[in-house]
Design a protein around this motif. Structure first.
Motif, PDB file in Angstrom:
ATOM      1  N   ILE A   1      77.400 -60.268  18.201  1.00  0.00           N
ATOM      2  CA  ILE A   1      78.720 -60.558  17.631  1.00  0.00           C
ATOM      3  C   ILE A   1      79.240 -59.355  16.860  1.00  0.00           C
ATOM      4  N   LEU A   2      78.386 -58.767  16.023  1.00  0.00           N
ATOM      5  CA  LEU A   2      78.796 -57.595  15.239  1.00  0.00           C
ATOM      6  C   LEU A   2      79.149 -56.424  16.151  1.00  0.00           C
ATOM      7  N   ASP A   3      78.366 -56.229  17.207  1.00  0.00           N
ATOM      8  CA  ASP A   3      78.644 -55.146  18.155  1.00  0.00           C
ATOM      9  C   ASP A   3      79.984 -55.369  18.851  1.00  0.00           C
ATOM     10  N   ASP A   4      80.282 -56.633  19.195  1.00  0.00           N
ATOM     11  CA  ASP A   4      81.544 -56.938  19.861  1.00  0.00           C
ATOM     12  C   ASP A   4      82.740 -56.737  18.935  1.00  0.00           C
ATOM     13  N   ILE A   5      82.559 -57.078  17.660  1.00  0.00           N
ATOM     14  CA  ILE A   5      83.647 -56.839  16.699  1.00  0.00           C
ATOM     15  C   ILE A   5      83.962 -55.349  16.634  1.00  0.00           C
TER      16      ILE A   5
ATOM     17  N   LYS B   1      76.553 -56.568   3.941  1.00  0.00           N
ATOM     18  CA  LYS B   1      75.502 -57.326   4.631  1.00  0.00           C
ATOM     19  C   LYS B   1      75.435 -56.955   6.110  1.00  0.00           C
ATOM     20  N   PHE B   2      76.599 -56.738   6.725  1.00  0.00           N
ATOM     21  CA  PHE B   2      76.624 -56.339   8.135  1.00  0.00           C
ATOM     22  C   PHE B   2      75.933 -54.986   8.310  1.00  0.00           C
TER      23      PHE B   2
ATOM     24  N   SER C   1      72.567 -54.456  10.489  1.00  0.00           N
ATOM     25  CA  SER C   1      72.682 -53.687  11.728  1.00  0.00           C
ATOM     26  C   SER C   1      72.303 -52.213  11.589  1.00  0.00           C
ATOM     27  N   GLN C   2      72.335 -51.720  10.328  1.00  0.00           N
ATOM     28  CA  GLN C   2      72.096 -50.298  10.061  1.00  0.00           C
ATOM     29  C   GLN C   2      73.145 -49.413  10.736  1.00  0.00           C
ATOM     30  N   ASN C   3      74.299 -49.997  11.019  1.00  0.00           N
ATOM     31  CA  ASN C   3      75.409 -49.239  11.601  1.00  0.00           C
ATOM     32  C   ASN C   3      76.365 -48.860  10.478  1.00  0.00           C
ATOM     33  N   SER C   4      76.452 -47.577  10.174  1.00  0.00           N
ATOM     34  CA  SER C   4      77.252 -47.112   9.044  1.00  0.00           C
ATOM     35  C   SER C   4      78.753 -47.304   9.250  1.00  0.00           C
ATOM     36  N   GLN C   5      79.154 -47.673  10.454  1.00  0.00           N
ATOM     37  CA  GLN C   5      80.576 -47.922  10.698  1.00  0.00           C
ATOM     38  C   GLN C   5      81.088 -49.044   9.801  1.00  0.00           C
TER      39      GLN C   5
END
Length: 227
Positions: free
Chosen positions: A15-19, A59-60, A64-68
């Protein structure tokens, strides 16, 4: 149980990747109002102010460790801060327009991008802002300034209307749970807003529930968040 957790985590990551894939304007690093607001849409730079969710973005990122997510958090918070500074009383409208150089403009800047007549008022989307900001226990200076300005305005009022123009002029003569529940939660986080907290405590009178989906959803959300 561990297997179920793995499934939930995998789904959350998808879900986070799709957002990030479909709902981000990477020209200004803000969440779009929908996956339809892409580069071919005049609504590409439209930002829903209630989508500024600092604690959620943190929290996201942690998950996810995605700095975006931190980039989105900082850019959207900065846009909200700009909108707050444009208002003498600190109110922020439901929607703002963020240019590619991260400047906040009115909804009629360039092409008119209003979807509804109250898009540039403090209305049913923006009502969530006090809750969204107060939910962050490690608020930044900008978050604090936006929240304090908002709460000081509402604390100064004898009666709170369900909606306001940016000037502070009320749009309605009635009060609603939709505006009061987020204020109730935000006021609970500081003793200096205790009077406002007491005034908004009418939301706890469950006999007054009007079975309005939005009102009751916000009420349940606030009650679940309040100690």
């Amino acid at each position: 149980m561990q297997q179920n957790r793995s499934v939930y985590e995998s789904t959350a990551k998808q879900i986070l990747d799709d957002i990030l894939k479909y709902n981000v304007n990477y020209n200004n690093n803000i969440l779009t109002v929908g996956n339809w607001a892409d580069g071919s849409s005049k609504y590409q730079n439209l930002m829903r102010t209630s989508d500024v969710l600092p604690s959620f973005f943190d929290k996201f990122y942690k998950f996810s460790q995605n700095s975006q997510w931190l980039i989105i958090k900082n850019k959207m918070l900065d846009s909200l801060y700009q909108a707050s500074r444009k208002s003498k009383v600190g109110l922020v409208p439901d929607f703002i327009q963020v240019t590619n150089d991260n400047k906040v403009k009115s909804l009629t800047y360039g092409k008119n991008v209003k979807l509804n007549k109250h898009d540039d008022d403090y209305y049913y989307n923006a009502f969530r802002i006090p809750y969204n900001l107060a939910l962050d226990k490690d608020r930044s200076s900008k978050e604090n300034q936006i929240l304090i300005k908002l709460m000081n305005f509402f604390s100064s009022l004898e009666k709170i209307s369900s909606g306001y123009k940016m000037s502070g002029k009320p749009l309605n003569k009635f009060q609603s749970t939709s505006i009061s529940a987020p204020l109730f939660y935000a006021a609970s986080t500081s003793q200096k807003w205790h009077t406002l907290y007491q005034k908004q405590s009418f939301i706890l009178d469950y006999d007054r529930l009007n079975h309005n989906y939005y009102d009751d959803t916000l009420l349940v959300l606030i009650l679940c968040s309040t100690k």
